[in-house]
Scaffold this motif. Structure first.
Motif, PDB file in Angstrom:
ATOM      1  N   UNK A 477      40.513 -75.151 -34.510  1.00 55.78           N
ATOM      2  CA  UNK A 477      41.217 -74.990 -35.786  1.00 55.78           C
ATOM      3  C   UNK A 477      42.705 -75.301 -35.652  1.00 55.78           C
ATOM      4  N   UNK A 478      43.080 -75.992 -34.572  1.00 58.49           N
ATOM      5  CA  UNK A 478      44.405 -76.601 -34.515  1.00 58.49           C
ATOM      6  C   UNK A 478      45.457 -75.921 -33.673  1.00 58.49           C
ATOM      7  N   UNK A 479      45.059 -74.962 -32.807  1.00 56.68           N
ATOM      8  CA  UNK A 479      46.064 -74.258 -32.018  1.00 56.68           C
ATOM      9  C   UNK A 479      45.972 -74.615 -30.531  1.00 56.68           C
ATOM     10  N   UNK A 480      46.659 -73.855 -29.666  1.00 53.04           N
ATOM     11  CA  UNK A 480      46.762 -74.155 -28.243  1.00 53.04           C
ATOM     12  C   UNK A 480      46.471 -72.895 -27.426  1.00 53.04           C
ATOM     13  N   UNK A 481      46.047 -73.087 -26.167  1.00 52.64           N
ATOM     14  CA  UNK A 481      45.804 -71.911 -25.347  1.00 52.64           C
ATOM     15  C   UNK A 481      45.435 -72.235 -23.924  1.00 52.64           C
ATOM     16  N   UNK A 482      45.251 -71.165 -23.133  1.00 53.37           N
ATOM     17  CA  UNK A 482      44.889 -71.251 -21.721  1.00 53.37           C
ATOM     18  C   UNK A 482      43.837 -70.186 -21.439  1.00 53.37           C
ATOM     19  N   UNK A 483      42.937 -70.493 -20.530  1.00 57.51           N
ATOM     20  CA  UNK A 483      41.890 -69.559 -20.116  1.00 57.51           C
ATOM     21  C   UNK A 483      42.025 -69.378 -18.610  1.00 57.51           C
ATOM     22  N   UNK A 484      42.379 -68.156 -18.197  1.00 63.25           N
ATOM     23  CA  UNK A 484      42.523 -67.830 -16.781  1.00 63.25           C
ATOM     24  C   UNK A 484      41.319 -67.025 -16.323  1.00 63.25           C
ATOM     25  N   UNK A 485      40.757 -67.390 -15.172  1.00 61.83           N
ATOM     26  CA  UNK A 485      39.526 -66.736 -14.736  1.00 61.83           C
ATOM     27  C   UNK A 485      39.401 -66.787 -13.222  1.00 61.83           C
ATOM     28  N   UNK A 486      38.736 -65.776 -12.658  1.00 61.73           N
ATOM     29  CA  UNK A 486      38.339 -65.880 -11.260  1.00 61.73           C
ATOM     30  C   UNK A 486      37.424 -67.095 -11.092  1.00 61.73           C
ATOM     31  N   UNK A 487      37.648 -67.841 -10.029  1.00 59.89           N
ATOM     32  CA  UNK A 487      36.923 -69.101  -9.848  1.00 59.89           C
ATOM     33  C   UNK A 487      35.408 -68.918  -9.837  1.00 59.89           C
ATOM     34  N   UNK A 512      37.593 -89.903 -38.301  1.00 57.18           N
ATOM     35  CA  UNK A 512      38.098 -88.889 -39.226  1.00 57.18           C
ATOM     36  C   UNK A 512      38.400 -87.567 -38.536  1.00 57.18           C
ATOM     37  N   UNK A 513      37.878 -87.360 -37.329  1.00 58.47           N
ATOM     38  CA  UNK A 513      38.184 -86.144 -36.566  1.00 58.47           C
ATOM     39  C   UNK A 513      39.523 -86.348 -35.859  1.00 58.47           C
ATOM     40  N   UNK A 514      40.484 -85.522 -36.160  1.00 53.94           N
ATOM     41  CA  UNK A 514      41.798 -85.630 -35.550  1.00 53.94           C
ATOM     42  C   UNK A 514      41.800 -84.929 -34.198  1.00 53.94           C
ATOM     43  N   UNK A 515      42.599 -85.406 -33.249  1.00 52.90           N
ATOM     44  CA  UNK A 515      42.603 -84.793 -31.901  1.00 52.90           C
ATOM     45  C   UNK A 515      43.037 -83.335 -31.916  1.00 52.90           C
ATOM     46  N   UNK A 516      42.389 -82.538 -31.080  1.00 54.81           N
ATOM     47  CA  UNK A 516      42.761 -81.134 -30.919  1.00 54.81           C
ATOM     48  C   UNK A 516      43.353 -80.930 -29.532  1.00 54.81           C
ATOM     49  N   UNK A 517      44.050 -79.814 -29.354  1.00 56.41           N
ATOM     50  CA  UNK A 517      44.634 -79.503 -28.049  1.00 56.41           C
ATOM     51  C   UNK A 517      43.535 -79.334 -27.008  1.00 56.41           C
ATOM     52  N   UNK A 518      43.856 -79.667 -25.783  1.00 58.37           N
ATOM     53  CA  UNK A 518      42.884 -79.599 -24.699  1.00 58.37           C
ATOM     54  C   UNK A 518      42.511 -78.166 -24.363  1.00 58.37           C
ATOM     55  N   UNK A 519      41.291 -78.007 -23.858  1.00 60.26           N
ATOM     56  CA  UNK A 519      40.850 -76.726 -23.325  1.00 60.26           C
ATOM     57  C   UNK A 519      41.292 -76.673 -21.867  1.00 60.26           C
ATOM     58  N   UNK A 520      42.176 -75.737 -21.557  1.00 61.06           N
ATOM     59  CA  UNK A 520      42.780 -75.654 -20.228  1.00 61.06           C
ATOM     60  C   UNK A 520      42.272 -74.432 -19.480  1.00 61.06           C
ATOM     61  N   UNK A 521      41.733 -74.662 -18.297  1.00 61.70           N
ATOM     62  CA  UNK A 521      41.299 -73.583 -17.418  1.00 61.70           C
ATOM     63  C   UNK A 521      42.271 -73.443 -16.254  1.00 61.70           C
ATOM     64  N   UNK A 522      42.599 -72.202 -15.903  1.00 63.28           N
ATOM     65  CA  UNK A 522      43.203 -71.901 -14.607  1.00 63.28           C
ATOM     66  C   UNK A 522      42.181 -71.099 -13.816  1.00 63.28           C
ATOM     67  N   UNK A 523      41.716 -71.645 -12.705  1.00 63.68           N
ATOM     68  CA  UNK A 523      40.785 -70.939 -11.827  1.00 63.68           C
ATOM     69  C   UNK A 523      41.559 -70.478 -10.606  1.00 63.68           C
TER      70      UNK A 523
END
Length: 791
Positions: A477-487, A512-523
């Motif tokens: 839905x157009x926002x940004x974020x990070x996902x931190x997790x044990x590997x 017609x689909x506009x680019x969204x922010x990447x899904x970022x993982x920190x392991x």
């Protein structure tokens, strides 16, 4: 107004006809190649050779959609529709077609007879569209190919969207999944003061593909207890008689829209008691396959699991089945729904919302249209000073946490960045973010609680499924974020990662689909530093799964120190339509590169560390020592130090890999290097000892086409682990400096015989190590206190 509900006779008739139109088009998509309005007798030639699709859930989805249209128009609501029963795809396509958004996006499928013909033909047909709600479907933010994630996506979409209502249909089969069961708790993280609302609609039609559903067989009393305990106010809409059901649904939605408005008004006017409300939800009981055939071949269909997929299966080869399908479709009276040119009757078209209020055209369901660039600080100012390689130690993720803290600060007003993680923000050394924000917590907060606040922007819950799903809904839905997790435990969301990767692959092909922010993982808390957890927490295999995906979607990074991690974090937060996986340790570790050195190294993704090698005068090395990952880098440089001391004439080249996908050919991956570049770095014929963070086979897979692949010897995690010392973990998996140094000696032609005493000395050190750690419970001082180079 009718006596038994809010709809007068005219409104009731129009709403019912609209629902019939959606049902008719849904059936047509499953069965028809042609003759979409049955303007001629139905024949075998009009029937698809392969009947695919799911009817059972679809009439209920259409019923809900029609009623949501009504309240959107009545209250000017900003609303999107998340379709949990994903295989109800024909209903989602039918409704977006009826409201006009489908034809606007796909003008070839017009709102006329020819458009209808194309609409029904394309469904589950080669070259057409899938049977489930997918990225191809206007208004969708939810890949319907797998069950369990609808509700968590809905809440992710609602966070920081104060004016949005997310209507989320949860199928009773989907409700049996673990992720969905946990998702009900998302209401404890939704702040009515600043977030939108989620309206869960639990659709109980009683059956899965071949069995009853658990919730479908529960009594209303038990369901009330269950969902009241979860913190909801359940409203029941039950039955099968259309007029009564329409009145009940209309009255219930009017009440619920009022409830949501009252909750948000109270919270936004400063009433602290309204911040943890009992949110309304609907429990809709309707027959599976509602309005379809009651029986086929004397066997019950409507209201039973036989309605789940294709209720009449042998239409082409059974005249009786063809006649039954014809009667079923004509029961919707298509001539009362569509005019002579195949257009939806004007009075029915008027029932749909207009413009962006249509759920198929709502910009929140095409999040790239709303995405604003994230404000990012200059990462250089967080650089760790490195006077010489290995001269200082730092905790890489703690440095990253301080950088992310400023990201929160810079975007505080926009409220478009969140950090998700399963109760591990502080454990993973990212607690620097708490200088600007807290963990969001809507339940009671005790005086002694640590960094909990109703306005927090860090989201912690001990469910990787919820963290992933919240972030996906937030990004979509157009926002940004990070996902931190044990590997080791990121594997819990393997399947969710798969679905998001598939969504990105498809959406990137839709203009017609506009680019969204990447899904970022920190392991982090990774395989090599699980000192107090042990074997259960040791698994680096998530990156193997990631590497399987479409090359243009995935990126994998192994920054060896804090400065390379800063560059990588900044880079990943700037990308879009990607899945970025960063693997980095949280423990104090040697720092190798200044920021001035880290930037070009990371931009290239791979490079020769001339400060570490012993090459001279442009001559090719005798051996290449390569590494990817922080611990493999440390052990490689320690091995090189041993070799430089013991065999000073040995020409050693050290190669460090930050971007793992550079190892692939540029023909296979956008970040891959050419064969010529690979040969320049790794040589064409010299032995390569590659110390890798994960399973060795992945490096072989990425490089198998390279000229020097036969001389590539990879050491990594070989499934040996326990609760032990950090260095002992590397020894158990033969990734330690001594094994690496021995491998180099044994693979340089002609060296092993003359260097036999050196090999024996290294083997003696391994024996000494084994004795020492078992006696003292810690690594030998010479291991712990190593400075590079040692002389």
């Amino acid at each position: 107004m009718a006596e038994n509900g809010p709809l007068d006779a005219g409104e009731l008739d129009l709403l019912h006809r609209y629902w019939k139109a959606a049902n008719f088009l849904s059936v047509g998509q499953i069965y028809l190649l042609d003759n979409p309005l049955l303007r001629e007798p139905l024949t075998n030639a009009h029937i698809k050779p392969r009947l695919l699709g799911h009817w059972g859930t679809t009439p209920g989805l259409n019923f809900i959609y029609a009623h949501l249209n009504r309240v959107i128009r009545a209250h000017d609501l900003d609303m999107i529709y998340v379709c949990g029963p994903g295989h109800g795809g024909p209903g989602m396509v039918a409704n977006t077609y009826l409201e006009g958004s489908y034809s606007e996006i796909y003008p070839d499928i017009g709102r006329d007879l020819d458009g209808l013909r194309k609409l029904v033909r394309q469904f589950s047909f080669p070259g057409g569209i899938p049977s489930h709600a997918s990225a191809d479907t206007p208004g969708s933010i939810h890949e319907g190919g797998e069950l369990g994630y609808a509700l968590v996506h809905a809440f992710g979409a609602a966070f920081d969207n104060p004016d949005l209502i997310v209507a989320c249909v949860v199928g009773d089969g989907e409700a049996e999944t673990g992720p969905l069961a946990a998702s009900w708790h998302s209401n404890k993280f939704l702040n009515p003061k600043r977030d939108g609302a989620v309206l869960p609609i639990l659709h109980l039609n009683g059956y899965k593909i071949a069995n009853p559903t658990v919730l479908g067989r529960m009594s209303d009393a038990d369901l009330t207890h269950l969902f009241t305990g979860f913190g909801y106010e359940p409203f029941f809409v039950e039955g099968h008689e259309p007029e009564a059901m329409h009145q009940a649904m209309a009255g219930t939605l009017d009440t619920i829209v009022g409830r949501i408005a009252a909750i948000q008004s109270a919270a936004r006017s400063g009433d602290a008691s309204a911040l943890m409300p009992r949110w309304p939800m609907i429990i809709l009981r309707s027959p599976k396959g509602w309005t379809g055939p009651k029986e086929v071949d004397g066997k019950k269909v409507e209201g039973f699991w036989r309605a789940h997929q294709v209720p009449i299966a042998n239409v082409r080869n059974n005249a009786g089945h063809l006649a039954l399908l014809d009667a079923w479709m004509r029961s919707y009276e298509p001539d009362d729904l569509f005019d002579a040119e195949g257009r939806l009757m004007p009075e029915l078209q008027a029932l749909a919302p207009s413009g962006s209020r249509r759920m198929g055209a709502n910009p929140h369901a095409n999040g790239g249209a709303l995405k604003r660039e994230l404000k990012l600080p200059d990462f250089h100012k967080y650089a760790v000073a490195v006077p010489a390689p290995g001269a200082v130690d730092a905790e890489a993720t703690r440095v990253m946490g301080n950088f992310l803290n400023e990201v929160f600060a810079l975007n505080a007003e926009a409220r478009n960045f969140r950090l998700m993680g399963p109760d591990e923000t502080a454990s993973n050394r990212l607690d620097g973010v708490f200088a600007t924000t807290d963990r969001v917590w809507m339940e009671e907060i005790e005086s002694y609680d640590d960094h909990l606040a109703q306005d927090g922007r860090v989201m912690e819950v001990l469910s990787e499924h919820l963290c992933q799903g919240w972030l996906e809904g937030y990004l979509l839905t157009g926002r940004h974020g990070f996902f931190s997790c044990y590997e080791a435990f990121i594997h819990i969301v393997d399947s969710m990662f798969n679905q998001h990767a598939k969504w990105l692959k498809v959406s990137r092909g839709l203009p017609w689909r506009r680019p969204i922010a990447s899904l970022n993982y920190l392991l982090t808390s990774h395989v090599w530093r699980q000192d107090h957890n042990g074997f259960s927490h040791q698994d680096p295999g998530f990156v193997d799964l990631v590497a399987n995906k479409k090359a243009d979607i995935v990126r994998i990074y192994f920054p060896p120190d804090a400065n390379t991690l800063l560059w990588t974090t900044d880079h990943c937060l700037r990308t879009y339509d990607r899945i970025n996986v960063i693997v980095a340790g949280k423990q104090p570790a040697p720092q190798w590169l200044t920021m001035e050195e880290a930037v070009p190294h990371c931009e290239a993704g791979i490079g020769i560390w001339s400060f570490a090698g012993t090459e001279r005068g442009g001559e090719e090395p005798d051996v290449v020592m390569a590494c990817a990952g922080d611990v493999p880098t440390l052990e490689t440089l320690a091995a090189v130090d041993l070799l430089r001391t013991a065999l000073p004439e040995l020409r050693i080249r050290v190669v460090n890999v930050v971007d793992l996908m550079t190892l692939q050919s540029n023909e296979q991956h956008p970040h891959g290097i050419t064969d010529r570049q690979f040969d320049t770095i790794f040589t064409k014929d010299k032995p390569v000892i590659f110390a890798y963070h994960g399973y060795p086979q992945l490096i072989h897979r990425l490089t198998y086409r390279r000229a020097n692949h036969a001389r590539l010897h990879v050491r990594g995690f070989i499934e040996e682990g326990t609760t032990t010392t950090p260095f002992d973990m590397t020894v158990m998996n033969e990734l330690d400096r001594f094994h690496l140094a021995i491998s180099a000696i044994e693979r340089v032609p002609g060296l092993a015989v003359g260097a036999a005493p050196v090999i024996q000395r290294f083997r003696d050190k391994l024996i000494e190590h084994a004795r020492y750690v078992r006696e003292h419970g810690e690594d030998m001082p010479e291991i712990v206190n190593l400075t590079w180079p040692s002389r």
